[in-house]
Structure formats: structure tokens, C-alpha cells
Design an enzyme around this catalytic site. Structure first.
Site, PDB file in Angstrom:
ATOM      1  N   HIS A  70      -1.644  -3.939  -5.445  1.00 43.23           N
ATOM      2  CA  HIS A  70      -1.107  -3.871  -4.092  1.00 43.23           C
ATOM      3  C   HIS A  70      -2.139  -4.366  -3.084  1.00 43.23           C
ATOM      4  O   HIS A  70      -3.343  -4.340  -3.318  1.00 43.23           O
ATOM      5  CB  HIS A  70      -0.669  -2.442  -3.738  1.00 43.23           C
ATOM      6  CG  HIS A  70      -1.814  -1.509  -3.431  1.00 43.23           C
ATOM      7  ND1 HIS A  70      -2.434  -1.463  -2.201  1.00 43.23           N
ATOM      8  CD2 HIS A  70      -2.438  -0.578  -4.197  1.00 43.23           C
ATOM      9  CE1 HIS A  70      -3.389  -0.545  -2.214  1.00 43.23           C
ATOM     10  NE2 HIS A  70      -3.422   0.001  -3.416  1.00 43.23           N
ATOM     11  N   CYS A  71      -1.646  -4.850  -1.960  1.00 41.41           N
ATOM     12  CA  CYS A  71      -2.462  -5.079  -0.773  1.00 41.41           C
ATOM     13  C   CYS A  71      -1.839  -4.200   0.307  1.00 41.41           C
ATOM     14  O   CYS A  71      -1.264  -3.155  -0.004  1.00 41.41           O
ATOM     15  CB  CYS A  71      -2.523  -6.557  -0.394  1.00 41.41           C
ATOM     16  SG  CYS A  71      -0.904  -7.363  -0.208  1.00 41.41           S
ATOM     17  N   ASN A  72      -1.921  -4.582   1.561  1.00 41.62           N
ATOM     18  CA  ASN A  72      -1.320  -3.754   2.609  1.00 41.62           C
ATOM     19  C   ASN A  72       0.203  -3.870   2.593  1.00 41.62           C
ATOM     20  O   ASN A  72       0.911  -2.884   2.466  1.00 41.62           O
ATOM     21  CB  ASN A  72      -1.864  -4.142   3.982  1.00 41.62           C
ATOM     22  CG  ASN A  72      -1.552  -3.102   5.044  1.00 41.62           C
ATOM     23  OD1 ASN A  72      -0.878  -2.113   4.770  1.00 41.62           O
ATOM     24  ND2 ASN A  72      -2.040  -3.312   6.249  1.00 41.62           N
ATOM     25  N   PHE A 100       0.826  -1.201   0.000  1.00 41.39           N
ATOM     26  CA  PHE A 100       0.000   0.000   0.000  1.00 41.39           C
ATOM     27  C   PHE A 100       0.863   1.256   0.000  1.00 41.39           C
ATOM     28  O   PHE A 100       0.505   2.275  -0.603  1.00 41.39           O
ATOM     29  CB  PHE A 100      -0.920  -0.027   1.218  1.00 41.39           C
ATOM     30  CG  PHE A 100      -1.753   1.209   1.390  1.00 41.39           C
ATOM     31  CD1 PHE A 100      -2.567   1.658   0.373  1.00 41.39           C
ATOM     32  CD2 PHE A 100      -1.736   1.919   2.587  1.00 41.39           C
ATOM     33  CE1 PHE A 100      -3.350   2.790   0.525  1.00 41.39           C
ATOM     34  CE2 PHE A 100      -2.509   3.046   2.751  1.00 41.39           C
ATOM     35  CZ  PHE A 100      -3.318   3.484   1.713  1.00 41.39           C
TER      36      PHE A 100
END
Length: 228
Positions: free
Chosen positions: A126-128, A50
Site C-alpha cells: 500500500h501507499c497513501n 493506507f
């Protein structure tokens, strides 16, 4: 952080080009802080955390046009689109655990990434943390896009973003997806006329089976029906 080449690649590749694609650049020295950046996986496809989506200046410098945000539902208050007026977003709310069905959600991600690449854009996925959840989607995408085995697809992504580590449940689904995409490729490559004949013949066979069942059922009942 390198600028995406954004070239138009033709897949599947074979032999030496395929080997080079999987191995990736050999002159990259991975540093711990690079996990906070995004990396180019194939031309036009970036993968990262992120953190990589929070700087408009960086995103513009990379030529990003699309952003696929994959977040755990509990993170929705903080992991969210930052610049909706500048980029096209797709947000997938999931659960970042081994029981989450990522194969079911993958078609949305696949279509979004494909649309970006077909329009000569650059998409950031993206993720975290960019460690487990978003890499699972990217591995499945490059598996299908490049027509690779799940092992080769995983190695391709790992050789560019060294810190990825899909959880056990995601890894199992990545393995399962290989047979799913290969089946779809086989069906797509089947001559349409021949496919129609097969379907038609199968339908006739099914109809014949149903008629046979009805006849058997009738003859089983007939002695009862004929009793005065």
C-alpha cells in the site's frame, strides 16, 4: 473484499491460463468505495490504500502476514506501520512524483514480496491512496513474477484494482523495466559453464586489446626515446 486464495501458482503461464490471469474475474462490479479497500492481484498479493492497513480485524481476516508500506517522505508522520507486533513490515520512503526512481528501489520490494509468497504468507502493498505509487511497484512485480509484457502486467493489475493510475514518470519506468527483467531472466537461464567460457574469452579479448594499446603507445613513443 475477497479472501486471498493464497494458492501456489507456477509461472510463466501460457495461452488460455495466461489470458484468464490477465483478464481477472469478470463478475466484479467496481464501486467507488472499493478504492478504500484492498484487492487481490495474484494469490497472496494484495494492493490497496493506507486505509486498508489500519484495521487489525480486517488484516487478520485476510490472512495478511507481511505489509509493504510505500510512502512519500512527507507522509511519514501519518502513513506508518500500525501493528508491528503482528505483521512483518518493510517501509520504503520515496517521493511521489514523476522524477522518483522506482526501479532503483524495486529490488527491496521484490525480495520482500517474494519472501512472503515463498513462506505461503499474504502481503499487502500500500501507499497513501493506492492509486499511483504502490501500484507501480506491484505492476513491476507481477511483470517479473508472471513474465509478462509491461502492457499485460498493467492490465492484470488494473483488472483487479480499477482505480490505479501510475503517473507518467512511473509508467515510463514500468516500460523500461520489461527489458531489465527479461535480460536478467536470460542471464539466469544461460548455462553456467558456457557463461564462464564467454566471460573468460571476453577477458582474454580485453587483455589482448589492452596489450595492443600498450604496444601502439610504446611504438609511438620509441622514436622520441631513441633520439640521442
Amino acid at each position: 473484499m475477497s479472501t486471498p486464495s493464497n494458492s501456489s501458482s507456477v509461472f510463466p503461464l501460457t495461452d488460455e491460463p495466461l489470458k484468464n490471469l490477465i483478464q481477472g474475474p469478470g463478475d466484479v462490479e467496481w464501486r467507488y468505495e472499493m478504492r478504500r479497500e484492498c484487492q487481490e492481484i495474484i494469490p497472496g498479493l494484495l494492493l490497496g490504500p493506507f486505509q486498508a492497513s489500519k484495521s487489525l480485524e480486517v488484516l487478520n481476516s485476510l490472512g495478511v502476514t507481511h505489509i509493504l508500506c510505500i510512502r512519500d517522505k512527507k507522509e511519514a508522520f501519518s502513513v506508518k506501520p500500525r501493528f508491528p507486533e503482528h505483521f512483518e513490515y518493510l517501509v520504503l520512503d520515496v517521493e511521489d512524483n514523476e522524477d522518483q526512481n522506482v526501479i532503483r528501489l524495486f529490488p527491496q520490494a521484490h525480495n520482500f514480496i517474494t519472501e512472503s509468497l515463498d513462506r505461503k504468507g499474504t502481503v499487502l502493498v500500500h501507499c497513501n491512496g493506492g492509486i499511483s505509487l504502490s501500484p507501480a511497484f506491484v505492476v513491476m512485480f507481477v511483470m517479473r513474477r508472471c513474465q509478462l509484457s509491461w502492457e499485460d502486467a498493467l492490465h492484470l493489475v488494473q483488472n483487479r484494482r480499477y482505480c490505479i493510475s501510475p503517473n507518467g514518470g512511473f509508467l515510463t519506468q514500468i516500460k523500461e523495466y520489461e527489458s531489465i527483467y527479461k535480460a536478467s531472466v536470460a542471464v539466469a537461464g544461460f548455462p553456467q559453464g558456457q557463461m564462464q567460457r564467454v566471460v573468460s574469452r571476453r577477458k582474454r579479448d580485453d587483455d589482448d586489446d589492452e596489450e595492443e594499446i600498450r604496444c601502439v603507445h610504446f611504438w609511438k613513443l620509441s622514436p622520441v626515446l631513441c633520439v640521442p
